[in-house]
Design an enzyme around this catalytic site. Structure first.
Site: not given
Ligand code: G3P
Ligand code: MG
Length: 245
Positions: A37, A114, A52, A10-11, A39, A232, A112
């Site tokens: 993943e 945004k 993000h 994640h990120r 953003d 994460d 993702e």
């Molecule tokens: O894509 C999953 C997750 O990243 C969505 O929420 O706010 O962490 O971008 P956020």
């Molecule tokens: Mg995200």
């Protein structure tokens, strides 16, 4: 038994490195993650960059909205010190830079968009064109909380995988996803309830909950054969998977 569950960072490896930086993505690769993943948003001069928040304050030493800053202005910012002084040289990457780097790896990529707050910027077309240019459409999943935007992607490209992002406990969301031409469910962890996991599996639709950080949640989803988790802490998740299978 061979494991089935993929691990998406994640990120990047956001637990150990400043989120959405090349340092965090490299750490995820080293950790043995299956995918990333990240953003994406557009700069003032319409360059897709990886960050993000819609504003830069939390993760850089700058001020203002991403949409109001040029690439040159954004790339002057320190995107690492907020996390630790050791990362003071980290920058906001462009999507192009990331795609170039990921081409030489085996990693899958969840982009993702945004664009739930800043809408109608043309982000979909620009991101899709870049992914196509790099020949990465079969390794990329596009997701967004803005489902109109996902439909726009589907209209422009019939093949690329798209996934609906959602926070609420929707009823049989695989039916909705199919209706808009999506192939995956990216749900907030608390709504990844047994009925959803079982129903989606039966419907043949992958579920990739976020953000799965606690060991007991990681273990439960791996044992249940969930399609993927978005975490994460990819290194810890990979270690748990190795212990289990
Ligand atoms: O894509 C999953 C997750 O990243 C969505 O929420 O706010 O962490 O971008 P956020
Ligand atoms: Mg995200």
């Amino acid at each position: 038994m061979k494991h089935k569950t993929l691990i998406f960072a994640h990120r990047g490896s956001a637990g150990t490195h400043p989120e959405n930086t090349m340092e965090a993505f490299e750490a995820a690769l080293q950790a043995g993650a299956d995918g990333l993943e990240l953003d994406v948003q557009l700069t003032k001069d319409l360059v897709p960059v990886i960050i993000h928040d819609e504003t830069v304050e939390r993760t850089t030493n700058g001020e203002g909205w991403v949409k109001d800053l040029t690439l040159e202005e954004l790339q002057k910012l320190d995107a690492g010190s907020w996390f630790s002084p050791a990362f003071r040289h980290a920058k906001i990457p462009t999507l192009k830079e990331l795609l170039q780097w990921i081409s030489s790896t085996h990693l899958l990529l969840n982009i993702e968009l945004k664009n739930a707050v800043i809408r109608d910027s043309g982000l979909e077309k620009i991101v899709l064109a870049l992914v196509e240019e790099f020949g990465l459409t079969d390794r990329v999943i596009i997701s967004s909380f803005n489902h109109y935007s996902l439909v726009d992607i589907r209209k422009m490209n019939a093949e690329i995988e798209i996934a609906v992002l959602f926070m609420e406990g929707l009823y049989e969301p695989w039916n909705y996803a199919k209706q808009i031409g999506a192939q995956g469910l990216h749900c907030y962890l608390p709504v990844a309830v047994p009925e959803l996991l079982a129903g989606a599996a039966k419907a043949g639709m992958p579920v990739r909950p976020f953000t799965v950080n606690e060991d007991h949640h990681i273990t439960a989803l791996l044992k249940g054969g969930c399609s993927a988790i978005i975490t994460d802490w990819p290194k810890r998740a990979v270690q748990i998977r190795e212990q289990l299978f």
